[in-house]
Scaffold this active site. Structure first.
Site, PDB file in Angstrom:
ATOM      1  N   ASP A   1      11.609   2.803   5.723  1.00 23.36           N
ATOM      2  CA  ASP A   1      11.382   1.401   5.637  1.00 23.36           C
ATOM      3  C   ASP A   1      12.514   0.592   6.003  1.00 23.36           C
ATOM      4  OD1 ASP A   1      10.668  -1.257   4.520  1.00 23.36           O
ATOM      5  OD2 ASP A   1       8.990  -0.031   3.854  1.00 23.36           O
TER       6      ASP A   1
ATOM      7  N   SER B   1      -6.467  -1.261  10.849  1.00 28.02           N
ATOM      8  CA  SER B   1      -7.298  -2.405  10.198  1.00 28.02           C
ATOM      9  C   SER B   1      -8.516  -2.538  10.781  1.00 28.02           C
ATOM     10  CB  SER B   1      -6.290  -3.831  10.462  1.00 28.02           C
ATOM     11  OG  SER B   1      -7.182  -4.774   9.973  1.00 28.02           O
TER      12      SER B   1
ATOM     13  N   ASP C   1      14.804   0.941  11.031  1.00 29.59           N
ATOM     14  CA  ASP C   1      13.453   0.091  11.793  1.00 29.59           C
ATOM     15  C   ASP C   1      12.898   1.284  12.625  1.00 29.59           C
ATOM     16  OD1 ASP C   1      12.324  -1.610  13.445  1.00 29.59           O
ATOM     17  OD2 ASP C   1      13.829  -2.895  13.687  1.00 29.59           O
TER      18      ASP C   1
ATOM     19  N   ILE D   1       0.808  -1.237  -0.003  1.00 28.74           N
ATOM     20  CA  ILE D   1       0.022  -0.009  -0.012  1.00 28.74           C
ATOM     21  C   ILE D   1       0.703   1.178  -0.150  1.00 28.74           C
ATOM     22  CG2 ILE D   1      -1.920   1.431   1.328  1.00 28.74           C
ATOM     23  CD1 ILE D   1      -2.698  -1.540   2.366  1.00 28.74           C
TER      24      ILE D   1
ATOM     25  N   GLY E   1       9.072  -5.045   2.505  1.00 32.41           N
ATOM     26  CA  GLY E   1       8.959  -4.403   1.285  1.00 32.41           C
ATOM     27  C   GLY E   1      10.181  -4.550   0.468  1.00 32.41           C
TER      28      GLY E   1
ATOM     29  N   ILE F   1      -7.820 -23.294   2.222  1.00 32.13           N
ATOM     30  CA  ILE F   1      -8.845 -22.530   2.698  1.00 32.13           C
ATOM     31  C   ILE F   1      -9.258 -23.028   4.214  1.00 32.13           C
ATOM     32  CG2 ILE F   1     -11.421 -22.238   2.777  1.00 32.13           C
ATOM     33  CD1 ILE F   1     -11.333 -21.813  -0.067  1.00 32.13           C
TER      34      ILE F   1
ATOM     35  N   GLU G   1      -8.972 -15.709  13.193  1.00 27.78           N
ATOM     36  CA  GLU G   1      -9.501 -15.340  12.054  1.00 27.78           C
ATOM     37  C   GLU G   1     -11.104 -15.051  12.360  1.00 27.78           C
ATOM     38  OE1 GLU G   1      -8.443 -14.120   9.023  1.00 27.78           O
ATOM     39  OE2 GLU G   1      -6.362 -15.404   8.797  1.00 27.78           O
TER      40      GLU G   1
ATOM     41  N   ALA H   1       4.347  -1.699   9.280  1.00 32.29           N
ATOM     42  CA  ALA H   1       3.833  -2.543  10.221  1.00 32.29           C
ATOM     43  C   ALA H   1       4.083  -4.105  10.051  1.00 32.29           C
ATOM     44  CB  ALA H   1       2.370  -2.376  10.425  1.00 32.29           C
TER      45      ALA H   1
ATOM     46  N   TYR I   1      -2.232  -9.601  16.079  1.00 34.72           N
ATOM     47  CA  TYR I   1      -1.959  -8.488  14.710  1.00 34.72           C
ATOM     48  C   TYR I   1      -3.072  -7.336  15.129  1.00 34.72           C
ATOM     49  CZ  TYR I   1      -2.776  -5.977  10.416  1.00 34.72           C
ATOM     50  OH  TYR I   1      -3.029  -5.047   9.527  1.00 34.72           O
TER      51      TYR I   1
HETATM   52  N1  LIG Z   1      -3.011  -5.015   3.288  1.00 37.96           N
HETATM   53  C1  LIG Z   1      -4.086  -5.055   3.856  1.00 37.96           C
HETATM   54  O1  LIG Z   1      -5.120  -5.645   3.518  1.00 37.96           O
HETATM   55  C2  LIG Z   1      -4.226  -3.883   5.068  1.00 37.96           C
HETATM   56  C3  LIG Z   1      -5.429  -3.982   5.730  1.00 37.96           C
HETATM   57  C4  LIG Z   1      -5.705  -3.222   6.899  1.00 37.96           C
HETATM   58  C5  LIG Z   1      -4.503  -2.423   7.321  1.00 37.96           C
HETATM   59  N2  LIG Z   1      -3.419  -2.426   6.711  1.00 37.96           N
HETATM   60  C6  LIG Z   1      -2.286  -1.882   7.145  1.00 37.96           C
HETATM   61  O2  LIG Z   1      -1.925  -0.870   6.147  1.00 37.96           O
HETATM   62  C7  LIG Z   1      -0.345  -0.909   6.219  1.00 37.96           C
HETATM   63  C8  LIG Z   1       0.647  -1.497   4.979  1.00 37.96           C
HETATM   64  O3  LIG Z   1       0.171  -2.862   4.873  1.00 37.96           O
HETATM   65  P1  LIG Z   1       0.751  -3.525   3.362  1.00 37.96           P
HETATM   66  O4  LIG Z   1      -0.307  -4.645   3.078  1.00 37.96           O
HETATM   67  O5  LIG Z   1       1.204  -2.493   2.585  1.00 37.96           O
HETATM   68  O6  LIG Z   1       1.999  -4.327   4.286  1.00 37.96           O
HETATM   69  P2  LIG Z   1       3.238  -4.448   3.628  1.00 37.96           P
HETATM   70  O7  LIG Z   1       3.976  -5.747   4.483  1.00 37.96           O
HETATM   71  O8  LIG Z   1       3.370  -4.726   2.029  1.00 37.96           O
HETATM   72  O9  LIG Z   1       4.069  -3.245   3.773  1.00 37.96           O
HETATM   73  C9  LIG Z   1       4.649  -2.829   5.125  1.00 37.96           C
HETATM   74  C10 LIG Z   1       5.917  -2.305   5.121  1.00 37.96           C
HETATM   75  O10 LIG Z   1       6.427  -1.993   6.402  1.00 37.96           O
HETATM   76  C11 LIG Z   1       7.650  -2.258   6.331  1.00 37.96           C
HETATM   77  N3  LIG Z   1       8.141  -2.522   7.847  1.00 37.96           N
HETATM   78  C12 LIG Z   1       7.857  -3.632   8.462  1.00 37.96           C
HETATM   79  N4  LIG Z   1       8.473  -3.440   9.718  1.00 37.96           N
HETATM   80  C13 LIG Z   1       9.118  -2.473   9.796  1.00 37.96           C
HETATM   81  C14 LIG Z   1      10.114  -1.822  10.667  1.00 37.96           C
HETATM   82  N5  LIG Z   1      10.135  -2.402  11.868  1.00 37.96           N
HETATM   83  N6  LIG Z   1      10.604  -0.738  10.404  1.00 37.96           N
HETATM   84  C15 LIG Z   1      10.427  -0.213   9.114  1.00 37.96           C
HETATM   85  N7  LIG Z   1       9.721  -0.556   8.253  1.00 37.96           N
HETATM   86  C16 LIG Z   1       9.003  -1.769   8.313  1.00 37.96           C
HETATM   87  C17 LIG Z   1       8.124  -3.299   5.493  1.00 37.96           C
HETATM   88  O11 LIG Z   1       9.307  -3.602   4.878  1.00 37.96           O
HETATM   89  C18 LIG Z   1       6.981  -3.165   4.294  1.00 37.96           C
HETATM   90  O12 LIG Z   1       7.722  -2.443   3.226  1.00 37.96           O
HETATM   91  C19 LIG Z   1       0.052  -1.625   7.536  1.00 37.96           C
HETATM   92  O13 LIG Z   1      -0.042  -0.813   8.434  1.00 37.96           O
HETATM   93  C20 LIG Z   1      -1.074  -2.417   7.694  1.00 37.96           C
HETATM   94  O14 LIG Z   1      -1.560  -2.948   9.180  1.00 37.96           O
HETATM   95  C21 LIG Z   1      -3.078  -3.580   5.657  1.00 37.96           C
END
Ligand SMILES: NC(=O)c1ccc[n+]([C@@H]2O[C@H](COP(=O)([O-])OP(=O)(O)OC[C@H]3O[C@@H](n4cnc5c(N)ncnc54)[C@H](O)[C@@H]3O)[C@@H](O)[C@H]2O)c1
Length: 316
Positions: free
Chosen positions: A35, A121, A55, A16, A40, A203, A271, A79, A146
């Site tokens: 990041d 979330s 971090d 995202i 990522g 599933i 879940e 996250a 989570y």
């Molecule tokens: N994907 C979904 O469906 C969803 C739904 C609800 C909320 N979210 C929230 O959206 C956000 C992004 O989710 P996403 O799906 O893009 O996940 P993602 O894993 O693709 O991206 C998370 C990014 O955070 C970085 N990261 C993780 N730990 C870190 C740390 N300690 N220090 C610095 N960087 C760190 C990772 O390297 C990664 O680039 C998150 O906060 C997640 O909780 C996502």
């Protein structure tokens, strides 16, 4: 956003975050990505962002980044994001998702940041809701580490003092091109990848569990709306429509023209059964609405993963 901002985006190399970064750049803002690249990838980063490999649980390093970058807005997307993994390694989730967010807020307050946008979330924090679709004022009863860590960070945001304007965006199940199937989250990417590689998708439960699937481009638009001055508060970002896992599975199999059946395993107790978000508040107060119909978004996502798969296959 009327004037150009300096936006510090955590998690900007993720699914995202990288697409939010691109949208901010397209709107003429400066983007600074923080990041640690634990999940990522560098090649997800759009051209033109400044990057700090840090971090977020490292408070001193983070303070230094804020001191150098002096952002006006912080978009906090970094996250750990897997419900299943969080049940196996809860400590890591508390450290990054809660302590990391505490560090972000402290650094932002010290650096005089105007606004913080927190990616929460809506899929994980409400737990098994009594009313569907779930409004923002429903009680939050997360059932996975989570969800607990994401909600604890939200509570911390509202309880602290200070002048930081705060927006919490509670996303549904975000999907779309760019999602990584190999990271144990994002069921559409996982099913598609499994079917393309001849594996039987798993599933957990009977597939009747329902989710609110929201396209990543709609999520990006919600972030742009949330970045406007004067906007604060909590918003569900979903579609208000539920799809069962089995329905999603069948649509993907149809789109790939395969007849493989999924393997049904026991229900995972971390879940929830049903989750669908009421998005009326975001419509009224952010002027935002989900625009991408599920059938179209799903087809586009499956096509993107399929193209990527065959390109990799052809280059081996
Ligand atoms: N994907 C979904 O469906 C969803 C739904 C609800 C909320 N979210 C929230 O959206 C956000 C992004 O989710 P996403 O799906 O893009 O996940 P993602 O894993 O693709 O991206 C998370 C990014 O955070 C970085 N990261 C993780 N730990 C870190 C740390 N300690 N220090 C610095 N960087 C760190 C990772 O390297 C990664 O680039 C998150 O906060 C997640 O909780 C996502």
């Amino acid at each position: 956003m009327s004037e150009h901002q300096k936006i510090l985006l955590t998690g900007g190399a993720g699914f995202i975050g990288s697409q939010v970064a691109q949208a901010y750049l397209d709107a003429g803002h400066k983007v600074i990505v923080v990041d640690d690249f634990s999940r990522g990838k560098r090649d997800h980063l759009p051209e033109g962002v400044r990057v700090y490999q840090v971090d977020i649980s490292n408070r001193d390093a983070l303070n230094e980044v804020f001191r150098l970058a002096r952002p006006t807005i912080v978009s906090h997307h970094a996250a750990l994001v897997s419900v299943r993994e969080s049940s196996e390694q809860p400590e890591a989730y508390w450290k990054v998702n809660l302590q990391g967010t505490v560090n972000i807020v402290e650094a932002a307050s010290k650096a005089g940041v105007r606004k913080l946008i927190y990616a929460s979330s809506g899929g994980a924090i409400y737990g098994e809701a009594e009313v569907l679709p779930i409004p923002e004022n429903a009680s939050a009863n997360p059932i996975s580490p989570y969800g607990e860590s994401k909600f604890a960070a939200e509570k911390m945001l509202w309880r602290r003092d200070g002048n930081l304007e705060t927006v919490v965006l509670r996303y549904g199940n975000v999907y779309g091109p760019g999602q990584n199937a190999l990271q144990n989250n994002g069921v559409i990417a996982i099913f598609t990848h499994a079917l393309l590689t001849g594996k039987q998708p798993l599933i957990f439960g009977d597939g009747s569990q329902t989710r609110d699937y929201v396209h990543v481009r709609d999520v990006v638009d919600a972030n742009l709306a949330a970045s406007k001055p004067g906007v604060g508060g909590i918003y569900n970002i979903g579609t208000g429509k539920a799809h069962s896992l089995l329905d999603v599975y069948n649509r993907i199999a149809l789109s790939l023209k395969v007849t493989t059946l999924p393997l049904f395993l026991p229900h995972n107790h971390y879940e929830v059964e049903h989750n669908v978000l009421d998005v009326q508040r975001a419509r009224e107060r952010l002027g935002w609405q989900p625009c991408i119909p599920f059938a179209m978004g799903l087809w586009e996502t499956v096509q993107a993963i399929e193209t990527d798969h065959y390109q990799k296959y052809a280059s081996v």
